[in-house]
Design a protein around this motif. Structure first.
Motif, PDB file in Angstrom:
ATOM      1  N   PRO A 266      -5.389  -7.065  25.516  1.00  0.00           N
ATOM      2  CA  PRO A 266      -6.529  -7.939  25.818  1.00  0.00           C
ATOM      3  C   PRO A 266      -7.457  -8.112  24.627  1.00  0.00           C
ATOM      4  O   PRO A 266      -7.508  -7.279  23.719  1.00  0.00           O
ATOM      5  CB  PRO A 266      -7.230  -7.183  26.944  1.00  0.00           C
ATOM      6  CG  PRO A 266      -6.958  -5.737  26.621  1.00  0.00           C
ATOM      7  CD  PRO A 266      -5.571  -5.709  26.047  1.00  0.00           C
TER       8      PRO A 266
ATOM      9  N   ALA B  75     -12.491  -9.562  27.007  1.00  0.00           N
ATOM     10  CA  ALA B  75     -11.591  -9.909  28.110  1.00  0.00           C
ATOM     11  C   ALA B  75     -12.162  -9.610  29.490  1.00  0.00           C
ATOM     12  O   ALA B  75     -11.642 -10.091  30.492  1.00  0.00           O
ATOM     13  CB  ALA B  75     -10.263  -9.177  27.946  1.00  0.00           C
TER      14      ALA B  75
ATOM     15  N   THR C  95     -13.577  -9.152  36.474  1.00  0.00           N
ATOM     16  CA  THR C  95     -12.347  -9.873  36.156  1.00  0.00           C
ATOM     17  C   THR C  95     -11.856  -9.475  34.771  1.00  0.00           C
ATOM     18  O   THR C  95     -12.645  -9.403  33.828  1.00  0.00           O
ATOM     19  CB  THR C  95     -12.589 -11.397  36.190  1.00  0.00           C
ATOM     20  OG1 THR C  95     -13.039 -11.770  37.497  1.00  0.00           O
ATOM     21  CG2 THR C  95     -11.310 -12.159  35.873  1.00  0.00           C
ATOM     22  N   LEU C  96     -10.563  -9.230  34.669  1.00  0.00           N
ATOM     23  CA  LEU C  96      -9.919  -8.941  33.389  1.00  0.00           C
ATOM     24  C   LEU C  96      -8.980 -10.082  33.052  1.00  0.00           C
ATOM     25  O   LEU C  96      -8.058 -10.384  33.814  1.00  0.00           O
ATOM     26  CB  LEU C  96      -9.139  -7.627  33.465  1.00  0.00           C
ATOM     27  CG  LEU C  96      -8.225  -7.310  32.274  1.00  0.00           C
ATOM     28  CD1 LEU C  96      -9.042  -7.072  31.007  1.00  0.00           C
ATOM     29  CD2 LEU C  96      -7.342  -6.107  32.572  1.00  0.00           C
ATOM     30  N   ASN C  97      -9.215 -10.730  31.919  1.00  0.00           N
ATOM     31  CA  ASN C  97      -8.346 -11.799  31.431  1.00  0.00           C
ATOM     32  C   ASN C  97      -7.421 -11.207  30.380  1.00  0.00           C
ATOM     33  O   ASN C  97      -7.827 -10.993  29.241  1.00  0.00           O
ATOM     34  CB  ASN C  97      -9.177 -12.942  30.851  1.00  0.00           C
ATOM     35  CG  ASN C  97      -8.330 -14.108  30.391  1.00  0.00           C
ATOM     36  OD1 ASN C  97      -7.104 -14.072  30.480  1.00  0.00           O
ATOM     37  ND2 ASN C  97      -8.973 -15.144  29.900  1.00  0.00           N
TER      38      ASN C  97
ATOM     39  N   GLY D 209      -4.267 -12.419  29.527  1.00  0.00           N
ATOM     40  CA  GLY D 209      -3.272 -13.340  28.996  1.00  0.00           C
ATOM     41  C   GLY D 209      -1.924 -13.220  29.665  1.00  0.00           C
ATOM     42  O   GLY D 209      -1.784 -13.436  30.868  1.00  0.00           O
TER      43      GLY D 209
ATOM     44  N   THR E  99     -15.213  -9.709  32.327  1.00  0.00           N
ATOM     45  CA  THR E  99     -16.437 -10.376  32.768  1.00  0.00           C
ATOM     46  C   THR E  99     -16.718  -9.985  34.219  1.00  0.00           C
ATOM     47  O   THR E  99     -15.872  -9.399  34.888  1.00  0.00           O
ATOM     48  CB  THR E  99     -16.310 -11.913  32.681  1.00  0.00           C
ATOM     49  OG1 THR E  99     -15.201 -12.337  33.495  1.00  0.00           O
ATOM     50  CG2 THR E  99     -16.075 -12.361  31.241  1.00  0.00           C
TER      51      THR E  99
END
Length: 204
Positions: free
Chosen positions: A16, A20, A61-63, A65, A22
């Motif tokens: 991440p 990453a 929230t974890l982004n 990818g 939020t």
């Protein structure tokens, strides 16, 4: 005094970004040090944190990818300094039954040690010496990604590692971070005599 939100994250695939994580409360999350990426297993772990967290329930929230599997643990601690400064961080990866980072040296007594790590097997994770597990997202290494998080309030300024013990050897990635506590005396909070109180949620 400030509240500190800790997010322990793990995934498989590309690691991440530093921004990453939020949430819907408007908190800003920073990454504590580097992502621990195990090239053999293709999995990674990381610690994120938000200082002076806003009150109330929030969704984190974890982004990540292209990650195939994700596990996430969130914990909130009070009794930290107003800016909850990151004192030190470390990351490591290997294959064994004893995941551990290199030594981190606190700048003062009372630092909060956070340990976070993932492994590739289906086994049992035990906290390191003097530490308390505050969450295990899962231990299912077959269809999910095992992840655990621990904490300890330090009594001195000697170098410390963030470590776990696994019941069986496995590939692993491990992170550790130190955060500065409030000036002594720390507040008295029940049931934690250290003045630190944690609440947590884990998802595998």
């Amino acid at each position: 005094l400030g509240n500190l939100v800790i997010v322990s994250a793990a995934g498989s695939g590309s690691g991440p970004a530093s921004d990453a994580v939020t949430d819907n409360a408007g908190n800003t999350y920073l990454r504590a040090g580097d992502v621990a990426y195990n090239n053999t297993s293709g999995s990674w772990s990381a610690i994120y944190y938000a200082v002076n967290a806003l009150p109330g329930t929030s969704t984190i929230t974890l982004n990540a990818g292209s990650a195939v599997h994700l596990s996430l643990i969130a914990g909130e601690f009070s009794g930290l300094s107003a800016d909850a400064s990151l004192d030190a961080a470390a990351a490591a990866m290997d294959s064994s039954s004893a995941p551990t980072t290199s030594g981190m040296t606190p700048s003062q007594e009372g630092d909060l040690l956070i340990g976070s790590g993932e492994h590739a097997g289906t086994t049992v994770t035990t906290a390191g010496s003097g530490c308390t597990l505050f969450a295990v997202a899962t231990e299912d290494g077959t269809s999910l990604l095992p992840l655990a998080a621990e904490y300890q309030v330090l009594n001195g300024i000697s170098p410390v590692n963030a470590a776990f013990a696994l019941a069986d050897p496995s590939y692993w990635s491990q992170n550790g971070a130190l955060f500065e506590a409030a000036p002594f005396p720390q507040p008295t909070c029940s049931p934690a005599p250290s003045g630190l109180v944690s609440t947590w949620r884990a998802e595998g």
